[in-house]
Design a protein around this motif. Structure first.
Motif, short mmCIF file in Angstrom:
data_model
loop_
_atom_site.label_atom_id
_atom_site.label_comp_id
_atom_site.label_asym_id
_atom_site.label_seq_id
_atom_site.Cartn_x
_atom_site.Cartn_y
_atom_site.Cartn_z
N TYR A 173 0.57 -1.20 -0.55
CA TYR A 173 0.01 0.20 0.37
C TYR A 173 1.06 1.51 0.24
CZ TYR A 173 -0.60 -0.37 5.29
OH TYR A 173 -0.24 -0.37 6.98
N PHE A 174 2.13 1.10 0.40
CA PHE A 174 2.63 2.44 0.39
C PHE A 174 3.94 2.66 -0.99
CE2 PHE A 174 4.07 2.49 5.24
CZ PHE A 174 4.54 3.48 4.97
N ARG A 175 3.76 2.09 -1.30
CA ARG A 175 4.23 1.73 -3.49
C ARG A 175 2.60 2.21 -4.07
NH1 ARG A 175 8.42 -1.49 -6.09
NH2 ARG A 175 9.75 -1.71 -4.43
N ALA A 176 1.56 1.83 -3.67
CA ALA A 176 0.33 2.14 -4.38
C ALA A 176 0.25 3.36 -3.96
CB ALA A 176 -1.54 1.92 -3.65
N TYR A 177 0.29 3.66 -3.24
CA TYR A 177 0.66 5.56 -2.17
C TYR A 177 0.63 6.48 -3.11
CZ TYR A 177 0.65 9.80 0.25
OH TYR A 177 0.34 11.00 0.81
N PHE A 178 2.37 6.00 -3.44
CA PHE A 178 2.94 6.89 -4.31
C PHE A 178 3.07 6.75 -5.82
CE2 PHE A 178 5.24 6.14 0.26
CZ PHE A 178 5.07 8.01 -0.21
N GLY A 179 2.44 5.49 -6.42
CA GLY A 179 2.70 5.46 -7.64
C GLY A 179 0.74 5.44 -7.82
N VAL A 180 -0.39 6.03 -7.23
CA VAL A 180 -1.15 6.58 -7.72
C VAL A 180 -1.99 7.89 -7.64
CG1 VAL A 180 -3.87 6.09 -7.50
CG2 VAL A 180 -2.34 4.04 -7.40
N PRO A 181 -1.89 8.47 -8.73
CA PRO A 181 -2.32 10.15 -7.64
C PRO A 181 -3.45 10.30 -6.73
CG PRO A 181 -2.43 9.96 -10.26
CD PRO A 181 -3.09 8.36 -9.54
N GLU A 182 -2.51 11.07 -5.94
CA GLU A 182 -3.51 11.84 -5.11
C GLU A 182 -4.72 11.91 -5.64
OE1 GLU A 182 -2.91 14.14 -0.81
OE2 GLU A 182 -1.04 13.02 -1.71
N ALA A 241 7.14 -20.77 6.48
CA ALA A 241 7.48 -22.58 7.47
C ALA A 241 6.80 -24.02 7.85
CB ALA A 241 7.94 -22.01 8.45
N ARG A 242 5.32 -23.24 7.44
CA ARG A 242 4.25 -23.99 7.57
C ARG A 242 3.32 -24.57 6.13
NH1 ARG A 242 0.67 -21.55 13.53
NH2 ARG A 242 2.94 -21.61 14.71
N ALA A 243 4.09 -23.69 5.81
CA ALA A 243 3.09 -24.20 4.14
C ALA A 243 3.98 -25.37 3.73
CB ALA A 243 3.30 -23.39 3.35
N THR A 244 2.81 -26.81 2.81
CA THR A 244 2.83 -27.74 3.04
C THR A 244 2.96 -28.07 1.18
OG1 THR A 244 0.28 -28.21 2.64
CG2 THR A 244 1.66 -28.79 4.66
N GLY A 245 2.37 -26.65 0.69
CA GLY A 245 2.88 -26.77 -0.93
C GLY A 245 3.91 -24.69 -1.11
N PRO A 246 3.59 -24.79 -2.59
CA PRO A 246 3.97 -23.69 -3.13
C PRO A 246 3.51 -22.31 -2.73
CG PRO A 246 3.21 -24.37 -4.75
CD PRO A 246 3.11 -24.96 -3.42
N VAL A 247 4.46 -21.46 -2.40
CA VAL A 247 4.29 -20.31 -1.87
C VAL A 247 4.39 -19.30 -2.25
CG1 VAL A 247 4.61 -18.80 -0.19
CG2 VAL A 247 4.56 -20.73 0.95
N ASP A 248 3.79 -17.97 -2.98
CA ASP A 248 4.97 -16.98 -2.79
C ASP A 248 4.24 -15.77 -2.42
OD1 ASP A 248 5.16 -17.57 -6.12
OD2 ASP A 248 2.71 -17.59 -6.59
N ILE A 249 5.65 -15.33 -2.25
CA ILE A 249 5.59 -14.08 -1.33
C ILE A 249 5.51 -12.37 -1.87
CG2 ILE A 249 6.90 -12.61 0.59
CD1 ILE A 249 8.40 -15.81 1.13
N VAL A 250 5.07 -12.05 -2.20
CA VAL A 250 4.56 -10.14 -2.97
C VAL A 250 5.19 -9.19 -1.38
CG1 VAL A 250 3.44 -8.86 -4.58
CG2 VAL A 250 2.76 -11.33 -4.21
N THR A 251 6.62 -8.66 -2.11
CA THR A 251 7.04 -7.20 -0.79
C THR A 251 8.18 -6.50 -1.98
OG1 THR A 251 7.60 -7.31 0.56
CG2 THR A 251 8.84 -8.87 -0.60
N GLY A 252 7.98 -5.67 -1.96
CA GLY A 252 9.15 -4.57 -2.39
C GLY A 252 10.05 -4.44 -0.83
N ASP A 253 9.74 -5.27 -0.14
CA ASP A 253 11.17 -5.55 0.75
C ASP A 253 11.72 -7.08 0.51
OD1 ASP A 253 13.17 -5.54 3.17
OD2 ASP A 253 11.28 -5.13 4.19
N ARG A 254 13.50 -6.84 -0.12
CA ARG A 254 14.46 -7.05 -0.16
C ARG A 254 14.87 -8.06 0.97
NH1 ARG A 254 15.85 -3.22 -3.33
NH2 ARG A 254 15.52 -3.02 -5.51
N ASP A 255 14.37 -7.59 1.85
CA ASP A 255 14.79 -8.86 3.08
C ASP A 255 14.08 -9.89 2.73
OD1 ASP A 255 15.92 -6.75 4.50
OD2 ASP A 255 14.29 -5.40 5.96
N LEU A 256 12.69 -10.08 2.98
CA LEU A 256 12.44 -11.36 2.60
C LEU A 256 13.18 -12.55 1.47
CD1 LEU A 256 9.03 -10.10 3.36
CD2 LEU A 256 9.95 -11.82 4.67
N TYR A 257 13.62 -11.93 0.78
CA TYR A 257 14.97 -12.59 0.06
C TYR A 257 15.26 -13.69 0.98
CZ TYR A 257 14.64 -9.52 -3.91
OH TYR A 257 13.86 -8.68 -5.42
#
Length: 309
Positions: A17-26, A135-151
């Motif tokens: 939502y930070f990216r949305a805020y700065f990407g969509v005009p006020e 950690a608890r997922a048993t199938g594939p996981v897609d993490i959507v983030t603009g934060d590289r920490d989650l790499y």
């Protein structure tokens, strides 16, 4: 946490939502003139993500505490430059643009009415919630983030990847272990060690003075992980320059605590929540009221159509 079978998509909601805020005009506003650019932008993000990636489960992960005290006690500078107001009880107030702050409760209410699972846990960041779900997922996981920490969570063997927005969410960088090795010289497990050695000014992490990203990657390639690097500091036969040895030795107090700060938690007490992708809104009347109150008609209609497909 209930059993999750199939593809799980985890949203780092604040990052998006930070990216949305700065990407969509006020200029995108509700009928009463209130800016809703972050709300509309996030709904459009989620619509595109579901349309393109078709997850079976979807969770909007929230920052119940954006700067947990247990991390601050280990490294006091952690996110200190982003504190707007210190509070003796509860989380400190984060610096957030004035016109974004009122949109966050609207985002939360809309997600709840649509029926998208929304999870935040007291004392933890969204990253930690994401780490525990992963950690608890048993199938594939897609993490959507603009934060590289989650790499650090990327794991080809388990099908865990990061979808990193480059421009809006129309262009997503799919980050797997091959992408990490090409850019950083490490895999997912090695990324946290790289990050803590290099440091991160945006999070107030000092890193080891004189050890930049390239040097950190070389050290990890040579010695395997942080423990191997510290063992090399004590081994006079190890291939470290005198300057590197001295810098790493002097940084031992920081390196003793940094791993707990940098690595996301994987043991957060998650609530019992239904993560299944909703096919119909949980509260249809509430959705209609919110669409009218905040002028969200087009964005909500598109999202609901995608969810029902």
């Amino acid at each position: 946490m209930r059993d999750v079978t199939g593809r799980l998509m985890l949203l780092d909601t604040a990052s998006l939502y930070f990216r949305a805020y700065f990407g969509v005009p006020e200029s995108v506003r509700a009928p009463d003139g209130t800016p809703v650019n972050a709300v509309r932008g996030l709904l459009d993000f989620i619509d595109r993500l579901v349309k393109d990636h078709r997850p079976d489960h979807l969770v909007a992960c929230m920052d119940a505490d954006w700067r947990p005290q247990w991390r601050v006690e280990l490294i006091p500078s952690y996110k200190a430059h982003r504190v707007a107001e210190e509070r003796p009880q509860g989380p400190d107030e984060e610096e957030v643009p004035d016109t974004l702050t009122p949109q966050v409760p609207v985002i939360e209410t809309v997600l709840d009415a649509v029926g998208i699972a929304r999870v935040g846990v007291a004392g933890y960041e969204a990253d930690d919630v994401i780490g525990t779900f992963t950690a608890r997922a048993t199938g594939p996981v897609d993490i959507v983030t603009g934060d590289r920490d989650l790499y650090q969570l990327v794991d080809d063997a388990r099908g865990v990847r990061v979808l990193y927005p480059l421009k809006g969410v129309g262009t997503l960088q799919v980050t797997d272990e091959a992408a990490l090795r090409e850019k950083y010289g490490v895999d997912g497990r090695g990324y946290a060690d790289l990050a803590l050695l290099r440091g991160d000014p945006s999070d107030g992490l000092p890193g080891v003075p004189g050890i930049g990203e390239k040097t950190a990657a070389k050290l990890l390639a040579e010695f395997g992980d942080l423990a191997g690097i510290l063992a090399a500091v004590d081994d006079r036969q190890a291939r470290l320059t005198p300057t590197q040895r001295k810098r790493l030795d002097m940084a031992r107090p920081y390196l003793a605590v940094a791993p707990k700060v940098v690595r996301v938690a994987d043991d957060v007490p998650l609530p019992d929540v239904d993560t299944a992708l909703p096919r119909a809104p949980r509260d249809p009347a509430g959705v209609d009221a919110l669409a009218a109150r905040w002028g969200l008609g087009g964005s909500l209609r598109r999202l609901l159509t995608t969810l029902s497909a």
